[in-house]
Design a protein around this motif. Sequence first.
Motif, PDB file in Angstrom:
ATOM      1  N   ARG A  19      -0.859  -4.519  14.127  1.00 55.44           N
ATOM      2  CA  ARG A  19      -1.892  -4.340  15.398  1.00 55.44           C
ATOM      3  C   ARG A  19      -1.348  -6.014  15.770  1.00 55.44           C
ATOM      4  N   LYS A  20      -1.497  -6.711  15.205  1.00 54.68           N
ATOM      5  CA  LYS A  20      -1.552  -7.857  15.716  1.00 54.68           C
ATOM      6  C   LYS A  20      -0.521  -8.801  15.346  1.00 54.68           C
ATOM      7  N   GLY A  21       1.150  -7.915  15.484  1.00 58.45           N
ATOM      8  CA  GLY A  21       2.201  -8.469  15.048  1.00 58.45           C
ATOM      9  C   GLY A  21       3.264  -8.874  13.323  1.00 58.45           C
ATOM     10  N   ALA A  22       2.024  -7.797  12.817  1.00 62.91           N
ATOM     11  CA  ALA A  22       3.486  -8.203  11.260  1.00 62.91           C
ATOM     12  C   ALA A  22       4.596  -6.945  11.751  1.00 62.91           C
ATOM     13  N   SER A  23       5.722  -6.995  11.658  1.00 66.11           N
ATOM     14  CA  SER A  23       6.730  -6.154  11.662  1.00 66.11           C
ATOM     15  C   SER A  23       7.175  -5.338  10.019  1.00 66.11           C
ATOM     16  N   CYS A  24       7.015  -6.025   9.130  1.00 69.56           N
ATOM     17  CA  CYS A  24       7.970  -5.621   7.532  1.00 69.56           C
ATOM     18  C   CYS A  24       6.514  -6.149   7.191  1.00 69.56           C
ATOM     19  N   PRO A  25       7.028  -4.967   5.827  1.00 71.06           N
ATOM     20  CA  PRO A  25       5.846  -4.978   4.737  1.00 71.06           C
ATOM     21  C   PRO A  25       4.992  -6.640   4.303  1.00 71.06           C
ATOM     22  N   ARG A  26       6.371  -7.455   4.420  1.00 67.52           N
ATOM     23  CA  ARG A  26       6.121  -9.119   4.060  1.00 67.52           C
ATOM     24  C   ARG A  26       5.325  -9.624   4.726  1.00 67.52           C
ATOM     25  N   SER A  27       5.486  -9.900   5.925  1.00 63.69           N
ATOM     26  CA  SER A  27       4.907  -9.820   7.094  1.00 63.69           C
ATOM     27  C   SER A  27       3.254 -10.023   7.671  1.00 63.69           C
ATOM     28  N   ALA A  28       3.124  -8.493   7.262  1.00 61.04           N
ATOM     29  CA  ALA A  28       1.685  -7.485   6.567  1.00 61.04           C
ATOM     30  C   ALA A  28       1.133  -8.315   5.732  1.00 61.04           C
ATOM     31  N   TYR A  29       1.729  -9.012   4.534  1.00 60.79           N
ATOM     32  CA  TYR A  29       1.446  -9.244   3.268  1.00 60.79           C
ATOM     33  C   TYR A  29       1.087 -10.380   4.089  1.00 60.79           C
ATOM     34  N   ARG A  37       3.721  -7.815  -5.081  1.00 62.79           N
ATOM     35  CA  ARG A  37       4.200  -7.910  -6.672  1.00 62.79           C
ATOM     36  C   ARG A  37       4.584  -7.865  -7.329  1.00 62.79           C
ATOM     37  N   CYS A  38       4.225  -5.985  -7.888  1.00 62.53           N
ATOM     38  CA  CYS A  38       5.700  -5.180  -8.184  1.00 62.53           C
ATOM     39  C   CYS A  38       5.859  -3.917  -7.521  1.00 62.53           C
ATOM     40  N   GLY A  39       5.355  -4.721  -5.892  1.00 61.39           N
ATOM     41  CA  GLY A  39       6.475  -3.607  -5.426  1.00 61.39           C
ATOM     42  C   GLY A  39       6.430  -2.363  -4.842  1.00 61.39           C
ATOM     43  N   GLN A  40       5.860  -2.217  -6.112  1.00 60.47           N
ATOM     44  CA  GLN A  40       5.314   0.015  -6.187  1.00 60.47           C
ATOM     45  C   GLN A  40       4.926   0.218  -5.106  1.00 60.47           C
ATOM     46  N   CYS A  41       4.235  -0.902  -3.694  1.00 62.10           N
ATOM     47  CA  CYS A  41       3.634  -0.157  -2.439  1.00 62.10           C
ATOM     48  C   CYS A  41       4.247  -0.656  -1.208  1.00 62.10           C
ATOM     49  N   LEU A  42       5.467  -1.354  -1.525  1.00 56.83           N
ATOM     50  CA  LEU A  42       6.284  -1.733  -0.002  1.00 56.83           C
ATOM     51  C   LEU A  42       6.986  -0.463   0.212  1.00 56.83           C
ATOM     52  N   PRO A  43       7.135   0.702   0.145  1.00 55.84           N
ATOM     53  CA  PRO A  43       7.601   1.679   0.291  1.00 55.84           C
ATOM     54  C   PRO A  43       6.285   2.585   1.229  1.00 55.84           C
ATOM     55  N   PHE A  44       6.005   2.389   0.696  1.00 60.24           N
ATOM     56  CA  PHE A  44       4.348   3.830   1.599  1.00 60.24           C
ATOM     57  C   PHE A  44       4.066   1.786   2.539  1.00 60.24           C
ATOM     58  N   ALA A  45       4.043   0.973   2.225  1.00 61.03           N
ATOM     59  CA  ALA A  45       3.312   0.580   4.230  1.00 61.03           C
ATOM     60  C   ALA A  45       4.395   0.286   4.683  1.00 61.03           C
ATOM     61  N   ARG A  46       5.566   0.356   4.239  1.00 58.72           N
ATOM     62  CA  ARG A  46       6.268   0.729   5.552  1.00 58.72           C
ATOM     63  C   ARG A  46       6.422   1.909   5.987  1.00 58.72           C
ATOM     64  N   SER A  47       5.941   2.927   5.661  1.00 59.90           N
ATOM     65  CA  SER A  47       5.805   4.036   6.906  1.00 59.90           C
ATOM     66  C   SER A  47       4.590   4.160   7.347  1.00 59.90           C
TER      67      SER A  47
END
Length: 56
Positions: A19-29, A37-47
């Motif tokens: 809501r503050k402008g992040a458009s991908c998991p990396r920018s949200a983080y 770190r491990c990357g397991q969360c990236l698909p869930f974050a993307r959804s």
Amino acid sequence: MVVCVCNAIKENQVRDAVRKGASCPRSAYEALGRRPRCGQCLPFARSIIDEESVGA
């Protein structure tokens, strides 16, 4: 719900970052002062990001 165990990031934090402008998991983080770190969360974050983007 926990999205990222490595960084203790919760779903509501990812949604708020989008809501503050992040458009991908990396920018949200980055908005939370963290990075993937491990990357397991990236698909869930993307959804979550996709859901918020459609609702915007």
